[in-house]
Write a protein that holds these residues in place. Structure first.
Motif, PDB file in Angstrom:
ATOM      1  N   LEU A 117    -115.830 -86.877 -28.774  1.00  0.00           N
ATOM      2  CA  LEU A 117    -116.393 -85.721 -29.248  1.00  0.00           C
ATOM      3  C   LEU A 117    -117.920 -86.348 -30.037  1.00  0.00           C
ATOM      4  CD1 LEU A 117    -113.446 -83.621 -30.921  1.00  0.00           C
ATOM      5  CD2 LEU A 117    -114.634 -83.442 -28.747  1.00  0.00           C
ATOM      6  N   SER A 118    -117.836 -87.491 -30.437  1.00  0.00           N
ATOM      7  CA  SER A 118    -119.207 -87.741 -31.124  1.00  0.00           C
ATOM      8  C   SER A 118    -120.471 -87.390 -30.570  1.00  0.00           C
ATOM      9  CB  SER A 118    -119.278 -89.143 -31.824  1.00  0.00           C
ATOM     10  OG  SER A 118    -119.105 -90.116 -30.713  1.00  0.00           O
ATOM     11  N   PRO A 119    -120.427 -87.539 -28.916  1.00  0.00           N
ATOM     12  CA  PRO A 119    -121.678 -87.056 -28.442  1.00  0.00           C
ATOM     13  C   PRO A 119    -122.216 -85.761 -28.600  1.00  0.00           C
ATOM     14  CG  PRO A 119    -120.257 -88.571 -26.894  1.00  0.00           C
ATOM     15  CD  PRO A 119    -119.614 -88.152 -28.220  1.00  0.00           C
ATOM     16  N   ALA A 120    -121.172 -84.934 -28.535  1.00  0.00           N
ATOM     17  CA  ALA A 120    -121.568 -83.387 -28.600  1.00  0.00           C
ATOM     18  C   ALA A 120    -121.659 -82.971 -30.237  1.00  0.00           C
ATOM     19  CB  ALA A 120    -120.427 -82.487 -28.190  1.00  0.00           C
ATOM     20  N   PHE A 121    -121.024 -83.545 -31.128  1.00  0.00           N
ATOM     21  CA  PHE A 121    -121.109 -83.597 -32.494  1.00  0.00           C
ATOM     22  C   PHE A 121    -121.432 -84.860 -33.364  1.00  0.00           C
ATOM     23  CE2 PHE A 121    -118.051 -80.707 -31.098  1.00  0.00           C
ATOM     24  CZ  PHE A 121    -118.460 -79.473 -31.236  1.00  0.00           C
ATOM     25  N   PRO A 122    -122.761 -85.246 -33.367  1.00  0.00           N
ATOM     26  CA  PRO A 122    -123.287 -86.510 -33.859  1.00  0.00           C
ATOM     27  C   PRO A 122    -123.187 -86.778 -35.275  1.00  0.00           C
ATOM     28  CG  PRO A 122    -124.882 -85.584 -32.162  1.00  0.00           C
ATOM     29  CD  PRO A 122    -124.000 -84.457 -32.598  1.00  0.00           C
ATOM     30  N   SER A 123    -123.125 -85.395 -35.894  1.00  0.00           N
ATOM     31  CA  SER A 123    -123.142 -85.774 -37.518  1.00  0.00           C
ATOM     32  C   SER A 123    -121.564 -85.545 -37.913  1.00  0.00           C
ATOM     33  CB  SER A 123    -123.633 -84.581 -37.942  1.00  0.00           C
ATOM     34  OG  SER A 123    -123.138 -83.342 -37.761  1.00  0.00           O
ATOM     35  N   MET A 124    -120.602 -85.677 -37.022  1.00  0.00           N
ATOM     36  CA  MET A 124    -119.339 -85.697 -37.565  1.00  0.00           C
ATOM     37  C   MET A 124    -118.698 -86.899 -37.877  1.00  0.00           C
ATOM     38  SD  MET A 124    -115.924 -83.780 -35.458  1.00  0.00           S
ATOM     39  CE  MET A 124    -116.275 -84.750 -33.929  1.00  0.00           C
ATOM     40  N   SER A 125    -117.852 -87.140 -39.004  1.00  0.00           N
ATOM     41  CA  SER A 125    -117.521 -88.361 -39.175  1.00  0.00           C
ATOM     42  C   SER A 125    -116.042 -88.692 -38.760  1.00  0.00           C
ATOM     43  CB  SER A 125    -117.578 -88.590 -40.999  1.00  0.00           C
ATOM     44  OG  SER A 125    -116.823 -87.637 -41.471  1.00  0.00           O
ATOM     45  N   VAL A 126    -115.303 -89.537 -38.863  1.00  0.00           N
ATOM     46  CA  VAL A 126    -114.179 -89.965 -38.579  1.00  0.00           C
ATOM     47  C   VAL A 126    -113.201 -89.300 -39.591  1.00  0.00           C
ATOM     48  CG1 VAL A 126    -112.434 -91.755 -37.935  1.00  0.00           C
ATOM     49  CG2 VAL A 126    -114.786 -92.134 -37.399  1.00  0.00           C
ATOM     50  N   ALA A 127    -113.947 -89.195 -40.500  1.00  0.00           N
ATOM     51  CA  ALA A 127    -113.016 -88.626 -41.897  1.00  0.00           C
ATOM     52  C   ALA A 127    -112.695 -87.511 -41.283  1.00  0.00           C
ATOM     53  CB  ALA A 127    -113.679 -88.646 -43.350  1.00  0.00           C
ATOM     54  N   THR A 128    -113.962 -86.684 -40.820  1.00  0.00           N
ATOM     55  CA  THR A 128    -113.618 -85.119 -40.600  1.00  0.00           C
ATOM     56  C   THR A 128    -112.351 -84.860 -39.596  1.00  0.00           C
ATOM     57  OG1 THR A 128    -115.918 -84.778 -40.814  1.00  0.00           O
ATOM     58  CG2 THR A 128    -114.822 -83.045 -39.461  1.00  0.00           C
ATOM     59  N   ILE A 129    -112.457 -85.877 -38.491  1.00  0.00           N
ATOM     60  CA  ILE A 129    -111.455 -85.881 -37.777  1.00  0.00           C
ATOM     61  C   ILE A 129    -110.033 -86.158 -38.480  1.00  0.00           C
ATOM     62  CG2 ILE A 129    -110.462 -87.048 -35.589  1.00  0.00           C
ATOM     63  CD1 ILE A 129    -112.906 -86.528 -34.852  1.00  0.00           C
ATOM     64  N   TYR A 130    -109.981 -86.887 -39.279  1.00  0.00           N
ATOM     65  CA  TYR A 130    -108.750 -87.160 -40.043  1.00  0.00           C
ATOM     66  C   TYR A 130    -108.311 -85.966 -40.780  1.00  0.00           C
ATOM     67  CZ  TYR A 130    -107.740 -92.016 -39.016  1.00  0.00           C
ATOM     68  OH  TYR A 130    -107.419 -93.433 -38.221  1.00  0.00           O
ATOM     69  N   ASN A 131    -109.228 -85.329 -41.556  1.00  0.00           N
ATOM     70  CA  ASN A 131    -108.940 -84.204 -42.321  1.00  0.00           C
ATOM     71  C   ASN A 131    -108.575 -83.031 -41.298  1.00  0.00           C
ATOM     72  OD1 ASN A 131    -109.785 -85.611 -44.513  1.00  0.00           O
ATOM     73  ND2 ASN A 131    -111.737 -84.837 -44.662  1.00  0.00           N
ATOM     74  N   ASN A 132    -109.038 -83.051 -40.471  1.00  0.00           N
ATOM     75  CA  ASN A 132    -108.642 -81.805 -39.405  1.00  0.00           C
ATOM     76  C   ASN A 132    -107.208 -82.029 -39.053  1.00  0.00           C
ATOM     77  OD1 ASN A 132    -110.744 -79.346 -38.840  1.00  0.00           O
ATOM     78  ND2 ASN A 132    -112.026 -81.389 -39.215  1.00  0.00           N
ATOM     79  N   LEU A 133    -107.118 -83.401 -38.439  1.00  0.00           N
ATOM     80  CA  LEU A 133    -105.781 -83.680 -37.939  1.00  0.00           C
ATOM     81  C   LEU A 133    -104.599 -83.335 -38.912  1.00  0.00           C
ATOM     82  CD1 LEU A 133    -106.604 -87.129 -36.100  1.00  0.00           C
ATOM     83  CD2 LEU A 133    -106.076 -84.886 -35.039  1.00  0.00           C
ATOM     84  N   ARG A 134    -105.028 -83.711 -40.056  1.00  0.00           N
ATOM     85  CA  ARG A 134    -103.850 -83.581 -41.266  1.00  0.00           C
ATOM     86  C   ARG A 134    -103.660 -81.804 -41.428  1.00  0.00           C
ATOM     87  NH1 ARG A 134    -100.481 -85.723 -41.801  1.00  0.00           N
ATOM     88  NH2 ARG A 134    -101.537 -87.609 -41.758  1.00  0.00           N
ATOM     89  N   LEU A 135    -104.604 -81.382 -41.196  1.00  0.00           N
ATOM     90  CA  LEU A 135    -104.431 -79.787 -41.316  1.00  0.00           C
ATOM     91  C   LEU A 135    -103.775 -79.275 -40.260  1.00  0.00           C
ATOM     92  CD1 LEU A 135    -106.227 -77.223 -42.946  1.00  0.00           C
ATOM     93  CD2 LEU A 135    -107.441 -77.259 -40.612  1.00  0.00           C
ATOM     94  N   PHE A 136    -103.906 -79.760 -39.039  1.00  0.00           N
ATOM     95  CA  PHE A 136    -103.164 -79.308 -37.930  1.00  0.00           C
ATOM     96  C   PHE A 136    -101.798 -79.772 -37.750  1.00  0.00           C
ATOM     97  CE2 PHE A 136    -107.491 -79.819 -35.403  1.00  0.00           C
ATOM     98  CZ  PHE A 136    -107.979 -78.518 -35.909  1.00  0.00           C
ATOM     99  N   VAL A 137    -101.325 -80.796 -38.421  1.00  0.00           N
ATOM    100  CA  VAL A 137     -99.954 -81.433 -38.502  1.00  0.00           C
ATOM    101  C   VAL A 137     -99.449 -80.587 -39.525  1.00  0.00           C
ATOM    102  CG1 VAL A 137     -98.781 -83.105 -39.280  1.00  0.00           C
ATOM    103  CG2 VAL A 137    -100.580 -83.659 -37.680  1.00  0.00           C
ATOM    104  N   ASP A 138     -99.953 -80.380 -40.517  1.00  0.00           N
ATOM    105  CA  ASP A 138     -99.417 -79.456 -41.695  1.00  0.00           C
ATOM    106  C   ASP A 138     -99.209 -78.057 -41.258  1.00  0.00           C
ATOM    107  OD1 ASP A 138     -99.500 -81.789 -43.390  1.00  0.00           O
ATOM    108  OD2 ASP A 138    -101.085 -80.947 -44.418  1.00  0.00           O
ATOM    109  N   ALA A 139     -99.996 -77.403 -40.415  1.00  0.00           N
ATOM    110  CA  ALA A 139     -99.660 -75.997 -39.905  1.00  0.00           C
ATOM    111  C   ALA A 139     -99.040 -76.156 -38.986  1.00  0.00           C
ATOM    112  CB  ALA A 139    -101.247 -75.678 -39.421  1.00  0.00           C
TER     113      ALA A 139
END
Ligand code: ZN
Ligand code: MN
Length: 143
Positions: A46-68
């Motif tokens: 995803l980083s080519p489409a979202f160059p400013s996105m960090s790995v931490a953002t990925i982790y935080n979102n994955l955590r959110l999706f797992v919890d949901a």
């Protein structure tokens, strides 16, 4: 199969989670992926489409999706977690050489829960099984 990306996002929104293009992209990627990606693999895709996105953002979102409850986290051995948006009952075959995870199904195995309950008196809630070996690619001669 589970909910569509749109249904999942609607449900998240109703719990007050703000929708962002990144969040949408990560969830879509997972729901359209059969490869059980790691956070790093999602980041690389995803980083080519979202160059400013960090790995931490990925982790935080994955955590959110797992919890949901939209995504399952797979922890096998001490490798980094892999993520699976297919919430249907299924098993995984795991390649010891390349780490590939392939889905398979074997409904008769649910009988093991009945038998476990009979032998132990447990109210059984589920079971987990993995198969390990060499994937078709890795076990092919001269590959
Ligand atoms: Zn392999
Ligand atoms: Mn799977």
């Amino acid at each position: 199969m589970g909910a569509t990306v749109e249904q999942a996002l609607e449900q998240l929104k109703s719990t007050g989670v703000r929708m962002t293009p990144q969040r949408h992209a990560i969830l879509s990627f997972l729901m359209n992926s059969m490869t059980h990606p790691t956070a790093d693999e999602i980041y690389k895709s995803l980083s080519p489409a979202f160059p400013s996105m960090s790995v931490a953002t990925i982790y935080n979102n994955l955590r959110l999706f797992v919890d949901a409850g939209f995504v399952r986290e797979l922890t096998y051995g001490d490798d980094s977690s892999r993520f699976d948006a297919d919430l249907s009952e299924h098993y995984h075959a795991i390649c010891r050489s390349c780490g590939t995870i392939v889905d398979f199904d074997y409904p008769p195995l649910t009988e093991v829960e009945t038998e476990a309950s009979r032998q132990t008196g447990f109210k059984v809630e589920g079971h987990r099984m993995e198969v390990y070996g060499q994937c078709a690619e890795c076990s092919r001669p001269n590959s």
